[in-house]
Design a protein around this motif. Structure first.
Motif, short mmCIF file in Angstrom:
data_model
loop_
_atom_site.label_atom_id
_atom_site.label_comp_id
_atom_site.label_asym_id
_atom_site.label_seq_id
_atom_site.Cartn_x
_atom_site.Cartn_y
_atom_site.Cartn_z
N VAL A 124 0.83 -1.21 0.00
CA VAL A 124 0.00 0.00 0.00
C VAL A 124 0.86 1.25 0.00
N ALA A 125 1.90 1.28 0.84
CA ALA A 125 2.76 2.46 0.92
C ALA A 125 3.45 2.73 -0.41
N LEU A 126 3.89 1.68 -1.10
CA LEU A 126 4.53 1.88 -2.40
C LEU A 126 3.54 2.44 -3.42
N TYR A 127 2.28 2.00 -3.37
CA TYR A 127 1.27 2.54 -4.27
C TYR A 127 1.12 4.05 -4.07
N VAL A 128 1.11 4.48 -2.80
CA VAL A 128 0.94 5.90 -2.52
C VAL A 128 2.19 6.68 -2.92
N VAL A 129 3.37 6.10 -2.72
CA VAL A 129 4.60 6.75 -3.19
C VAL A 129 4.53 6.98 -4.69
N VAL A 130 4.06 5.97 -5.43
CA VAL A 130 3.91 6.12 -6.87
C VAL A 130 2.95 7.26 -7.19
#
Length: 457
Positions: A124-130
């Motif tokens: 989830v955190a990587l999705y938001v970073v993207v």
């Protein structure tokens, strides 16, 4: 500089190169661990005298990942994704170390539970970073790269883990991934330092506590469904059906409104992800088993079906990243679900009538292609329907739907096989069940709407 003079943006340009590389490496290593543990677990359970807890080692990780997803999504919305990402990767590494150094099965299971918290939160955190770091026109390409990061693990993960366990020690299947994840983590931390990822907005603490409690409920009852295969049939099905109902109620606040009613737009995007994931992964769990039981394949040769599907998944993901906007949501839905239907019909024919195993191998390649088109498209749509105030919630909802849908479908498929005695002939019922799920996925699939996705031209 005019628009015509501005160089074409890329996920591999100098500004984003190392963040992209580090993020893809994190996805790659998480995939290695997820796929490799299937090979290593029989050895671990024997070494730690934990045969009775074998299934919990899988179900527990998937269950706690839901909790990690909710926590990371809320954290990202409230304070930005940086802290959530750092905490999630740290938990993932800690879980790997706990599992790798475990001397009892209980200690090993604690490590697996911690791994699930980290793996769910990391996604989830990587999705938001993207969403915060990359312009919208690059989102499809980033998620295509993430999908491709599963290809090599799909090919070498189980084999590599088996070789490590045989020639070194099973512990290195966990400790080695922990070390490499640490290296990728350092790269991401170094490149994100000083980068503005947004600070988020104040969140309602009471609402957050409720969401976390509901995530725990989802996790507990998802594990409970897994245990129903060991119960008597008279007890198993009422418990399984009751657990599905409880999970559905608990999911309501964790996903967008009208999700379970296939509301047009984001609700249907999230719902379709869960149903499609359940259909694919429940069937895939029995593809190698079918090849070994019905057609006397060795485990190595049975893995070929999964390898071809991985190639097809990656290739279709790249096509979606390049041409997704031109195809549009309706065409992608029709093509992807048609490929899944063809795959399941071919595999069902092999299971029921014992036709050539080529039907299984080639058929499952179609399934991989269908999922490769669909998965990254649904992720892009989720971000397109989101803004900075709800990117974390919507990203976590997508992942929760994925995990919960897969867990419930796999558990119900296992219960179907157990109910019918576990014979190879009963596999056909599993594939028929998954075929029904694909048909059901067409309901939200035709209600995805048209978010403001940017063209990649």
């Amino acid at each position: 500089m005019t628009t015509e003079q501005r160089p074409t943006a890329s996920i591999w340009d100098r500004e984003r190169l190392w963040v992209t590389a580090g993020a893809v490496a994190l996805i790659f290593l998480a995939a290695i661990e997820a796929l490799a543990v299937t090979t290593v677990m029989p050895i671990v359970s024997e070494a730690l005298d934990g045969r009775d807890l074998y299934a919990v080692a899988f179900a527990g990780t998937l269950a706690t990942s839901v909790i990690g997803m909710v926590a990371a999504g809320a954290w990202s919305d409230a304070r930005g994704p940086r802290g959530a990402l750092y905490a999630a990767v740290s938990l993932f590494i800690a879980g790997l170390l706990l599992s790798g150094f475990a001397v009892t099965m209980d200690q090993f299971l604690i490590g697996r539970l911690v791994q699930g918290l980290g793996a769910g939160g990391q996604t989830v955190a990587l999705y938001v970073v993207v969403a915060r770091l990359y312009p919208p026109q690059l989102h499809g390409r980033v998620f295509a790269a993430f999908a491709a990061a599963w290809v090599v693990p799909s090919m070498i993960g189980p084999f590599l883990a088996g070789a490590v366990a045989e020639y070194l020690d099973w512990r290195w299947a966990f400790l080695g991934v922990a070390v490499l994840t640490g290296v990728a983590f350092v790269i991401v931390v170094a490149r994100l330092r000083g980068v503005d990822l947004g600070r988020g907005e104040p969140q309602n603490r009471r609402a957050l506590v409720i969401r976390l409690v509901l995530a725990v409920v989802v996790a507990v009852f998802a594990v409970l469904i897994g245990f129903t295969a060991e119960m008597t049939v008279r007890l198993a099905w009422p418990v399984a059906i009751g657990s599905v109902i409880v999970i559905g109620v608990a999911l309501l606040p964790l996903v967008p409104r009208r999700t379970l009613r296939a509301g047009r737009g984001l609700p249907s995007v999230v719902l379709m992800r869960g149903i499609a994931a359940g259909a694919f992964f429940a069937a895939e769990a029995y593809v190698p088993y079918l090849l070994m039981e019905r057609f006397d394949f060795t485990a190595t040769w049975a893995g070929i079906a999964l390898m071809l599907a991985a190639f097809a998944w990656a290739g279709a993901s790249q096509l979606q990243g390049a041409f997704g906007e031109r195809l549009g949501n309706t065409r992608i839905t029709v093509i992807s679900l048609s490929l899944l239907l063809v795959a399941l019909v071919l595999v069902l024919a092999a299971a029921q009538w014992g036709v050539s195993p080529v039907f299984v191998v080639v058929g499952w390649g179609f399934a991989g292609g269908g999922m490769g088109l669909l998965y990254p498209r649904l992720t892009v749509l989720t971000l397109a329907y989101s803004d900075e105030g709800n990117q974390g919630f919507n990203s976590s909802a997508l992942s929760i739907s994925d995990a919960a849908g897969s867990a419930v479908a796999i558990a119900l498929a296992g219960l179907l096989v157990a109910t019918l005695g576990g014979e190879a002939a009963s596999f056909g019922v599993v594939f028929a069940f998954c075929l029904g799920l694909v048909l059901l996925a067409s309901v939200p699939g035709l209600r995805l709407g048209h978010a403001a996705e940017s063209s990649e031209g």
